[in-house]
Design a protein around this motif. Structure first.
Motif, PDB file in Angstrom:
ATOM      1  N   LEU A 180       0.835  -1.202   0.000  1.00 49.72           N
ATOM      2  CA  LEU A 180       0.000   0.000   0.000  1.00 49.72           C
ATOM      3  C   LEU A 180       0.870   1.252   0.000  1.00 49.72           C
ATOM      4  CD1 LEU A 180      -2.797   1.171   0.012  1.00 49.72           C
ATOM      5  CD2 LEU A 180      -2.887   0.929   2.498  1.00 49.72           C
TER       6      LEU A 180
ATOM      7  N   LEU B 250       0.955   3.982  -2.906  1.00 50.61           N
ATOM      8  CA  LEU B 250       0.680   5.402  -2.628  1.00 50.61           C
ATOM      9  C   LEU B 250       1.839   6.269  -3.116  1.00 50.61           C
ATOM     10  CD1 LEU B 250      -1.167   7.507  -1.453  1.00 50.61           C
ATOM     11  CD2 LEU B 250      -0.287   7.004   0.823  1.00 50.61           C
TER      12      LEU B 250
ATOM     13  N   ARG C  28       1.569   6.611  -6.696  1.00 50.90           N
ATOM     14  CA  ARG C  28       0.510   7.560  -7.072  1.00 50.90           C
ATOM     15  C   ARG C  28       1.003   9.001  -6.882  1.00 50.90           C
ATOM     16  NH1 ARG C  28      -5.278   7.863  -7.025  1.00 50.90           N
ATOM     17  NH2 ARG C  28      -5.299   5.612  -7.407  1.00 50.90           N
TER      18      ARG C  28
ATOM     19  N   THR D 282      -5.841  17.517  -4.869  1.00 46.65           N
ATOM     20  CA  THR D 282      -5.611  16.071  -4.880  1.00 46.65           C
ATOM     21  C   THR D 282      -4.199  15.756  -4.391  1.00 46.65           C
ATOM     22  OG1 THR D 282      -7.142  15.809  -6.724  1.00 46.65           O
ATOM     23  CG2 THR D 282      -5.581  14.011  -6.356  1.00 46.65           C
TER      24      THR D 282
ATOM     25  N   ALA E 228      -4.047  16.159  -0.789  1.00 43.69           N
ATOM     26  CA  ALA E 228      -4.742  15.033  -0.159  1.00 43.69           C
ATOM     27  C   ALA E 228      -3.848  13.797  -0.161  1.00 43.69           C
ATOM     28  CB  ALA E 228      -6.053  14.753  -0.894  1.00 43.69           C
ATOM     29  N   LEU E 229      -3.166  13.548  -1.263  1.00 45.49           N
ATOM     30  CA  LEU E 229      -2.271  12.386  -1.342  1.00 45.49           C
ATOM     31  C   LEU E 229      -1.170  12.483  -0.288  1.00 45.49           C
ATOM     32  CD1 LEU E 229      -2.017  11.999  -5.221  1.00 45.49           C
ATOM     33  CD2 LEU E 229      -2.996  10.330  -3.629  1.00 45.49           C
TER      34      LEU E 229
ATOM     35  N   ARG F 224      -1.347  14.120   2.522  1.00 43.04           N
ATOM     36  CA  ARG F 224      -1.949  13.901   3.846  1.00 43.04           C
ATOM     37  C   ARG F 224      -2.173  12.402   4.080  1.00 43.04           C
ATOM     38  NH1 ARG F 224      -5.156  18.304   2.446  1.00 43.04           N
ATOM     39  NH2 ARG F 224      -6.856  16.947   1.804  1.00 43.04           N
ATOM     40  N   ILE F 225      -2.667  11.765   3.002  1.00 45.57           N
ATOM     41  CA  ILE F 225      -2.946  10.318   3.104  1.00 45.57           C
ATOM     42  C   ILE F 225      -1.662   9.548   3.394  1.00 45.57           C
ATOM     43  CG2 ILE F 225      -3.593   8.325   1.694  1.00 45.57           C
ATOM     44  CD1 ILE F 225      -5.619  10.205   0.309  1.00 45.57           C
TER      45      ILE F 225
ATOM     46  N   LYS G  60      -0.756   9.952   6.962  1.00 49.04           N
ATOM     47  CA  LYS G  60      -1.661   9.176   7.814  1.00 49.04           C
ATOM     48  C   LYS G  60      -1.338   7.678   7.736  1.00 49.04           C
ATOM     49  CE  LYS G  60      -4.924  10.551   9.736  1.00 49.04           C
ATOM     50  NZ  LYS G  60      -5.028  11.011  11.128  1.00 49.04           N
ATOM     51  N   LEU G  61      -1.008   7.229   6.535  1.00 50.41           N
ATOM     52  CA  LEU G  61      -0.692   5.807   6.351  1.00 50.41           C
ATOM     53  C   LEU G  61       0.533   5.426   7.190  1.00 50.41           C
ATOM     54  CD1 LEU G  61      -1.185   3.107   4.974  1.00 50.41           C
ATOM     55  CD2 LEU G  61       0.224   3.881   3.054  1.00 50.41           C
TER      56      LEU G  61
ATOM     57  N   VAL H 279      -0.565   5.043  10.704  1.00 49.81           N
ATOM     58  CA  VAL H 279      -1.351   3.821  10.906  1.00 49.81           C
ATOM     59  C   VAL H 279      -0.448   2.599  10.930  1.00 49.81           C
ATOM     60  CG1 VAL H 279      -3.060   2.320   9.797  1.00 49.81           C
ATOM     61  CG2 VAL H 279      -3.497   4.771   9.986  1.00 49.81           C
ATOM     62  N   ILE H 280       0.487   2.563   9.995  1.00 50.26           N
ATOM     63  CA  ILE H 280       1.398   1.409   9.928  1.00 50.26           C
ATOM     64  C   ILE H 280       2.239   1.328  11.191  1.00 50.26           C
ATOM     65  CG2 ILE H 280       3.433   0.510   8.725  1.00 50.26           C
ATOM     66  CD1 ILE H 280       2.117   1.537   6.117  1.00 50.26           C
TER      67      ILE H 280
END
Lengths: 374, 811
Positions: B177, B181, B184, B660, B663-664, B666-667, B670-671, B674-675
């Protein structure tokens, strides 16, 4: 006996509408002429004495000869005393050798169509009226000073109606922060000492419907919409002036095409139904519809929306949409799709906590789905 | 949740059937089309599908379960045990849709949404967990085996399929993931420099990147290209405006000057003539005025001359008398000066005579005697010094008193009374003489002739005394004083004598006496200054009169030469007058000089300048029109308004891409969080152990350890340590079942729940099936299992080896 005038402006013949598909483009280009032609017909039906175009008959000085000839030809159908066409800031007259206006005059030779390209007066007299028009054309596209200053110093015979024709911004009516568009103030009009002014430039009509008395000026607005920024159906003024300047005016609606931009936020199925109702209420074959959709819907609702819009699309003259609708993504949805403890589930749950950026979870979901598909 | 019974009334092809379930393995065995899938779906929908669906959703989801033909609804009821209570759930989809959930002895819930919420609570695990883990459909395990077999030898495919079968369905390894990401983000920001908020290396639209351009930069390029076009159009419009403004300005100026030039051109000839005529008129008027003046002056000119000559005579006479008086006035000034000089002369003479008398009172000292006297005094001093230099010391001692005569040096002899008691001791210069009675003792210095010195001294003294006697003075000093006084008197007399002679001014005293006598006869006069002023005035007037007379004569001569006589002059005046009148008449018919100009040349000069300026403007106008034509020809296809609208769209797209991108990022952040959090408290902990345990049993001890990558088994260990890609298909199937069982144990740990398997042994050989049955039997010791199969032997083996019991079906 009153003096009858049909007053239009900002017809912008020659707009290219390049952003539209060919069929819509042709219709839009043709509508500039068609609406003008309808105005001429109305003027004839009502036996207008004068047909006044207060600037920007053409969108630019480089319109084609064919467009000029077509415009002059249809204006030439006016059966009253004269068609007075003022040079506006889009179709300004830079001088006696102006290609546009030479061509215009050449086309209008022998007709009632007169080009007002130099500051000056035009006198007309009949048994019914005695009128002097004060033409204040634009010499360029932009101008810091308005063109009506000279009028105040002119002789104004007492038994004559005195009517100014000018083009430019009016303080308080339009926005011209940089004062680049021949900006005029009410005081300028008053100082000129005329019965009224027939203006052009601002695409929104003035005075407001229902205004009575002796308006300082008339602004007809664009005669048929040219973009989504035009929220009215296109107007012109029918004006009747008594010898003492008393005025009766009527706003004519002249456009046959509407540009409709709907900016909507959709959040549930009811919103979709409302959107559908709104769209179905439009005169679709004569409407350029531009949807700006945002919001968040459930997946099945998005499908329903897309199906609905797919049905609607072919009905409209042109249909475009800018859609930024994310699927509703909440904890329940995530829990349905991702088992507890999985990275996607945990990750998406964490993203949902950021309420300031609700779209982040959708973006992440899109990424996860693309990974799962690959 | 433990299931007690389920009723389908109706549901699919089942009009009304109830199945009663118990603990352990509940086996539903029957051929295909028996209704196993219907029961499985009814169970799923009654638990997870709400009854308040949109029509389309209802049609898509539940429509297939309406009784055929013509059914408009379907219904299922479920009784289960959860949270220590027995619950009754009933759902009807389609016509008369309802939901109800009621715990035994408690109030029921009828709202579809709330029923669903309560169910989720009672189910304890989310829908996806139930869907992907606990409901193992017919295709999921068996099809996995098929796919594994079909992909034999294709390692990547096997891995992929294995992941799909064995890992938690829907899970993704963090690395994968994260990498996706990053891909991306890399793609989105392709060739975009986040730091500078622009293209990498500043490569804008003039030098754009061709490859690797992400959506953000693409949107930026698109917007910037439109912006560039817009600026070009605005510049073009401005250039056109500027040119037009200049053309208008020049045209206006030409319009203003045009009137002036046009008027000027019509006036030029007339004004030219006017200029000449005005000049001629002025000249004629001047001439006429002159002739008239002559006409007036000529007859009186002779009288003027006579009058001036008479005045001249008087002036000459006055001048003569004034000059005579001036002469006497000057003599009177001179006489006064002589009187002063004469007084000074008398005083000088008196003073001279006084000094002469004073001189006569003094006697002159003979200079030779005075000089000798000075010399003798020096000689005497020298001799005395020489004698003094030969000093003697005498000592006298006597026995009895006596008186002696003693002379020391050049001194006078002295009488000494000597006594025996005292010793006389003294000094003498050069010689010491003692006389006593007959005794004459002389002691001399032994260094020279002392007597000669004494003789010379005496001689000098005698001559010194003789001279003083001659001069009548007692000493040299007295003689010198007398000499000085005499010399002074002599000098005074000489000075006064000189002054007297100077006062005579070269004349004798007799001459002075004659002149002084003449002064007494001079007459009285005005002052010299007054007389000189008068004389100057008279001289000036005389000169004026001379000049006037001369000029008048010249005029008469000139007039005579020019006009012969007065008659001729009269004719001339008449002619000139007529000529002037004619010129005035002609002038009246010519245009006037426009206002604001002092002179016609000034006007014509300005006219010329304006004509020149007009030509220059003509030329400028031509050049500007050429430029105007060029600009018109180069007019952009789009107007600024059109481009602004286009730019608005492009800018919006760019902003969307920016959003976008943000947002990427930020994501991504966050990832990572989380990991990291998962690493600390991994809910999947123990999964590998559980999978290993089941796999060990299913393979009869051949494999003991399973290594997971995320949730995907990647390696097995035991008698052989192998990558899962190298496992046989049968072993892979066992691994898949082991993973399913482990996951189910994990999710149902500490809670009631059920595990549904739909024909999982379809493709297992008997050995593996026996091991699988044993494993399922062990699992069923703690959890309810629903086992659907169309294979009677599988059902039999389960009943026989794992304690399974057939479902009780009624209806």
């Amino acid at each position: 006996m009153s003096l009858r005038i049909l007053h239009t402006a900002d017809n912008h013949i020659g707009l290219s509408f390049n952003q539209y598909p060919e069929a819509a483009r042709e219709r839009l280009i043709d509508e500039r002429f068609a609406a003008l032609e309808r105005l001429v017909a109305t003027a004839n039906e009502r036996a207008a004495h004068f047909f006044v175009v207060a600037g920007d008959l053409f969108d630019k000085t480089t319109v084609t000869k064919a467009q000029i000839e077509r415009a002059v030809k249809l204006l030439g159908k006016f059966e009253g005393e004269a068609v007075l066409v003022l040079a506006g800031n889009h179709d300004f007259c830079e001088g006696p050798d102006s290609k546009l206006w030479k061509s215009f005059r050449s086309s209008a030779e022998g007709s009632r169509v007169l080009a007002l390209t130099e500051p000056g007066t035009k006198d007309f007299e009949s048994d019914d009226y005695k009128v002097r028009f004060y033409a204040s054309p634009c010499p360029s596209k932009h101008g810091k000073e308005h063109m009506i200053g000279w009028v105040a110093g002119e002789d104004k015979p007492p038994d004559t109606l005195h009517i100014g024709i000018a083009h430019g911004n009016v303080e308080g009516l339009g926005l011209d922060a940089d004062q680049r568009y021949f900006n005029m103030a009410d005081s300028d009009f008053r100082n000129a000492g005329l019965h009224t002014w027939l203006l052009g430039h601002i695409h929104v009509p003035a005075p407001a419907p229902g205004t009575t008395g002796k308006p300082l000026y008339f602004m007809p607005g664009i005669h048929t919409p040219d973009s989504v920024k035009c929220s009215h159906p296109g107007h012109a003024w029918w004006i009747e002036l008594e010898p003492d300047g008393t005025c009766r005016h009527e706003q004519l609606t002249t456009g046959a095409i509407r540009f409709v931009r709907m900016t909507l936020a959709l959040h549930h199925a009811d919103d979709i139904r409302d959107l559908k109702t709104k769209c179905e209420s439009l005169d679709a074959p004569n409407t350029i519809l531009d949807l700006q959709l945002t919001g968040r819907l459930r997946e099945e609702e998005v499908a329903e929306l897309n199906a609905m819009l797919g049905d609607l699309r072919p009905r409209f003259l042109d249909f475009s949409r800018d859609q930024d609708i994310a699927s509703v993504l909440d904890a329940a949805t995530i829990s349905k799709r991702f088992p507890e403890g999985t990275l996607p589930g945990t990750f998406l749950d964490a993203l949902l906590e950021d309420e300031a950026h609700p779209g982040d979870a959708n973006l992440a979901l899109d990424l996860i789905e693309s990974l799962q598909k690959s | 949740m433990k299931l007690l019974s389920i009723r389908l009334h109706p549901f699919g092809g089942t009009a009304n059937r109830t199945c009663t379930l118990g603990d352990g393995i509940n086996v539903l065995e029957g051929p295909n089309e028996f209704g196993k899938s219907t029961l499985s779906n009814a169970l799923w929908h009654v638990l997870f599908t709400p009854t308040n669906l949109t029509p389309a959703n209802l049609r898509n989801t539940m429509g297939r379960w309406y009784p055929k033909p013509g059914g408009d609804h379907t219904r299922a009821s479920l009784q289960f045990h959860a949270d220590g209570q027995i619950w009754t759930l009933q759902k009807t989809w389609g016509a008369g849709a309802t939901s109800s959930l009621q715990a035994e002895g408690a109030a029921g819930i009828a709202d579809a949404g709330k029923v669903q919420e309560q169910l989720i609570t009672l189910l304890r695990r989310n829908e996806a967990t139930w869907r992907h883990v606990l409901f193992t459909g017919q295709a999921q395990l068996a099809a996995t085996m098929e796919q594994l077999r079909a992909s034999s030898g294709k390692i990547d495919e096997v891995q992929s399929l294995l992941a799909g079968a064995a890992a938690i369905p829907g899970d993704i390894p963090p690395e994968k993931l994260t990498a996706a990401l990053e891909d991306r983000i890399t793609h989105h920001f392709g060739r975009w420099d986040i730091g500078s908020h622009g293209p990498e290396r500043g490569r804008g639209i003039d030098n754009p990147w061709a490859n690797g351009v992400g959506p953000l930069l693409a949107a930026w390029y698109a917007a910037e290209r439109i912006r560039r076009k817009l600026h070009e159009v605005i510049d073009h419009e401005k250039a056109v405006d500027d040119i037009n403004t200049k053309i208008h300005s020049i045209t206006d100026d030409m319009g203003t000057d045009e009137d002036f030039v046009r008027t000027g051109r019509t006036l030029r000839d007339g004004l030219g003539k006017r200029s000449g005529l005005e000049e001629r008129c002025q000249r004629l008027a001047g001439e006429l005025r002159l002739l008239k003046d002559i006409m007036v002056a000529w007859p009186g000119a002779a009288q003027v001359i006579q009058g001036k000559e008479t005045e001249l005579t008087g002036v000459a006479k006055d001048l003569e008398s004034t000059e005579a008086e001036l002469k006497n006035a000057r003599k009177r000034i001179q006489a006064e000066q002589m009187r002063v000089a004469h007084g000074l002369l008398a005083k000088a003479k008196e003073e001279w005579q006084r000094t002469a008398a004073h001189l006569a009172e003094s006697k002159a000292v003979a200079p030779e005697l005075l000089n000798e006297l000075k010399r003798l005094e020096k000689e005497i001093d020298r001799l005395r010094i020489n004698i003094a230099a030969q000093k003697l010391t005498a000592k006298l001692e006597i026995a009895s008193s006596l008186t002696v005569k003693l002379q020391r040096g050049t001194g006078e002899p002295e009488i000494l009374s000597l006594t025996p008691s005292e010793v006389w001791e003294n000094q003498a210069e050069g010689i010491f003489r003692l006389e006593y009675q007959d005794l004459k003792l002389s002691v001399e210095s032994g260094t020279g002739d002392v007597n000669a010195l004494f003789t010379d001294l005496e001689t000098a003294r005698q001559r010194h005394a003789e001279i003083l006697l001659t001069l009548g003075h007692e000493s040299l000093a007295a003689a010198q004083l007398a000499d000085t006084d005499h010399q002074k008197r002599l000098a005074e007399e000489s000075t006064q004598k000189g002054l007297y002679r100077a006062a005579l001014q070269g004349r004798s005293e007799e001459e002075w006496s004659v002149d002084m006598a003449a002064l007494a006869d001079l007459p009285e006069t005005r002052s010299v200054e007054v007389l000189e002023g008068e004389k100057t005035r008279l001289l000036g007037r005389k000169a004026e009169l001379d000049h006037d007379i001369r000029e008048e004569r010249k005029k008469i001569d000139q007039w005579t030469r020019d006009h012969l006589d007065l008659d001729s002059l009269t004719d001339k005046i008449l002619t000139q007058t007529a000529e002037a009148n004619l010129a005035k008449q002609e002038l009246a018919g010519l245009p006037d000089l426009p206002e604001g100009f002092a002179t016609i040349p000034a006007y014509l000069d300005l006219l010329g300048k304006k004509e020149t300026a007009r030509e220059e403007r003509d030329q400028q106008l031509k050049e500007l029109k050429i430029e105007q034509g060029r600009l018109t020809g180069a007019a952009p296809a789009n107007t600024a308004e059109e481009l602004r609208a286009d730019l608005e769209i492009k800018q919006r797209e760019f902003e969307r891409q920016q959003a976008t991108g943000q947002a990427l990022l930020r994501i991504q952040a966050k990832l990572q969080v989380v990991i990291a959090d998962r690493g600390i408290d991994d809910p999947m902990q123990g999964l590998a152990t559980a999978v290993s345990s089941h796999f060990n049993k299913l393979t009869d001890g051949r494999y003991r350890d399973v290594t997971l990558d995320g949730t995907t088994p990647v390696r097995v260990g035991g008698t052989l340590a192998l990558d899962t890609a190298l496992l046989s298909q049968g072993t892979l199937g066992s691994l898949a079942l082991a993973t399913r069982l482990a996951l189910s144990e994990l999710y149902l740990k500490g809670m009631d729940g059920f595990f549904l398997l739909d024909d999982p042994f379809t493709d297992m050989d008997s050995t593996r099936r026996a091991a699988a049955i044993q494993a399922i039997g062990s699992f069923a010791a703690n959890h309810q299992v629903l086992f659907f199969t169309c294979h009677p032997e599988h059902a039999g083996e389960l009943q026989e080896k794992a304690g399974g019991r057939n479902l009780q079906v009624t209806g």
